[in-house]
Design an enzyme around this catalytic site. Structure first.
Site, PDB file in Angstrom:
ATOM      1  N   LYS A  95       0.837  -1.204   0.000  1.00  0.00           N
ATOM      2  CA  LYS A  95       0.000   0.000   0.000  1.00  0.00           C
ATOM      3  C   LYS A  95       0.870   1.251   0.000  1.00  0.00           C
ATOM      4  O   LYS A  95       0.647   2.200  -0.767  1.00  0.00           O
ATOM      5  CB  LYS A  95      -0.929  -0.005   1.230  1.00  0.00           C
ATOM      6  CG  LYS A  95      -2.045  -1.031   1.110  1.00  0.00           C
ATOM      7  CD  LYS A  95      -2.784  -1.280   2.417  1.00  0.00           C
ATOM      8  CE  LYS A  95      -3.802  -2.413   2.214  1.00  0.00           C
ATOM      9  NZ  LYS A  95      -4.460  -2.846   3.447  1.00  0.00           N
ATOM     10  N   GLN A 148      -4.513  -1.503   9.753  1.00  0.00           N
ATOM     11  CA  GLN A 148      -4.388  -2.836   9.156  1.00  0.00           C
ATOM     12  C   GLN A 148      -4.918  -3.889  10.129  1.00  0.00           C
ATOM     13  O   GLN A 148      -4.510  -3.935  11.282  1.00  0.00           O
ATOM     14  CB  GLN A 148      -2.916  -3.102   8.797  1.00  0.00           C
ATOM     15  CG  GLN A 148      -2.695  -4.385   8.037  1.00  0.00           C
ATOM     16  CD  GLN A 148      -3.330  -4.387   6.647  1.00  0.00           C
ATOM     17  OE1 GLN A 148      -3.240  -3.409   5.909  1.00  0.00           O
ATOM     18  NE2 GLN A 148      -3.983  -5.470   6.288  1.00  0.00           N
ATOM     19  N   ASP A 172     -10.992   2.852   4.361  1.00  0.00           N
ATOM     20  CA  ASP A 172     -11.383   1.448   4.230  1.00  0.00           C
ATOM     21  C   ASP A 172     -12.905   1.318   4.079  1.00  0.00           C
ATOM     22  O   ASP A 172     -13.399   0.264   3.714  1.00  0.00           O
ATOM     23  CB  ASP A 172     -10.943   0.655   5.480  1.00  0.00           C
ATOM     24  CG  ASP A 172      -9.753  -0.254   5.191  1.00  0.00           C
ATOM     25  OD1 ASP A 172      -9.519  -0.559   4.009  1.00  0.00           O
ATOM     26  OD2 ASP A 172      -9.078  -0.663   6.155  1.00  0.00           O
TER      27      ASP A 172
END
Ligand code: NAP
Length: 310
Positions: free
Chosen positions: A58, A102, A125
């Protein structure tokens, strides 16, 4: 009855992700001309090997597209309160557009509380209930990346969604439910299936668009697919049994060589032999999974613009 369709079209997630990343890079350049650099902060707790790989990838993609990034790596022993205070700092920071925590987090951290603490406008997200609610009520939302990638694949491949019978197998908050909602927002007639669905094959056989998000290798078999349907295979499963490899990929030397080297192969939730009777399908790997980071980048730029009212 033998059904053979040799024209099944492979929907190339890598190529589509490339297109999206190019578009994002162009938007980043336009913002840069106004002195704006979108910035993503990724929080990686502890040392989960798979998470470290995802996060590196990412951060690397941010760099490639001109998006700023920062990685914060708290120790494995961090508490919920310490994480909440970290998130509060990131929410308040003017230079931060996107916050990504994460997952999975260590057991002592209350993941749900934490995800709900992220400012919805920085929630790249798309897991915050406010974004889920916005999605449901058709308002502009930061949508979860994997389902958003599914819609991009369908649209960019010219597959008609409006009026199609879409069947989503799986109802998780991060894939199945938001995928169903997005398909509904695109005017598909949507059915959502799960582990309590009775006579699943009779439902899936009605699908013009079949989305499999189950977490079980090769679960959707040829008999469960309507010939000519579009199959979107979200699953990512490691198969390390030789007999399964031979069952799913008979005579496939590339798969056999990869398996011999690594000791496993990656299979989706759809039996690859079912792709043969489909009209179009996303392969695993190289399908939906390839889109996820591209959509994260798109969300980061969207968040940067929305926060500034652009
Ligand atoms: P999940 O949270 O475990 O949800 C699985 C869903 O499948 C549940 O709703 C479950 O039903 C349903 N299910 C399980 N067994 C079933 C059965 N026998 N018949 C019908 N439905 C059944 O999984 P997830 O997070 O949504 O992930 C699904 C898959 O997508 C996994 O393979 C995962 O690795 C993959 N994934 C890929 C990406 C990507 O970027 N490509 C991203 C995220 C996830 P119940 O609700 O009734 O239990």
């Amino acid at each position: 009855m033998e059904i053979k369709n040799t024209v099944a079209k492979l929907l190339d997630g890598v190529a589509i992700a490339g297109e999206i990343k190019n578009e994002v890079a162009t938007q980043v350049k336009t913002l840069a001309a106004s002195g704006i650099t979108p910035k993503l902060v990724v929080v990686l707790v502890g040392h989960v090997a798979a998470s470290e790989i995802y996060v590196r990838s990412k951060v690397k993609t941010c760099g490639e597209l001109g998006i700023g990034s920062e990685m914060i790596t708290p120790p494995e022993t961090i508490t919920t309160d310490e994480m909440l205070s970290l998130v509060a700092d990131l929410n308040a920071r003017e230079d931060v557009d996107g916050i990504l925590i994460q997952l999975p987090l260590p057991k002592q951290v209350d993941t749900k509380r934490l995800l709900e603490a992220i400012a919805p406008d920085k929630d790249v997200d798309g897991f915050h209930p406010v974004n889920a609610g916005r999605l449901q009520t058709g308002q502009p939302a930061l949508a979860p990346c994997t389902p958003a990638g599914i819609i991009e694949i369908l649209k960019r491949s010219g597959i008609a969604i409006a009026g199609a019978n879409a069947v989503v197998v799986g109802r998780s908050d991060i894939v199945g439910k938001p995928a169903a909602m997005m398909l509904l927002n695109e005017s598909a007639t949507v059915t959502v299936c799960h582990s309590k669905t009775t006579d699943l094959p009779s439902v899936t056989r009605n699908a013009d668009i079949l989305v499999a998000a189950i977490g079980r290798a090769g679960f959707i078999t040829t008999e469960m697919v309507k010939p000519g349907a579009t199959i979107i295979d979200v699953g990512i499963n490691r198969v390390n049994d030789q007999a399964e490899l031979e069952k799913f990929f008979p005579g496939n030397t590339a798969r056999a060589e990869g398996f011999a080297k690594r000791g496993y192969t990656v299979v989706g939730d759809v039996d690859p032999r079912a792709f043969e009777i489909s009209g179009a399908y996303t392969p695993v790997p190289g399908g939906v999974g390839a889109l996820t980071i591209a959509m994260l980048m798109q969300n980061t730029v969207r968040a940067a613009k929305q926060r500034r009212g652009l």
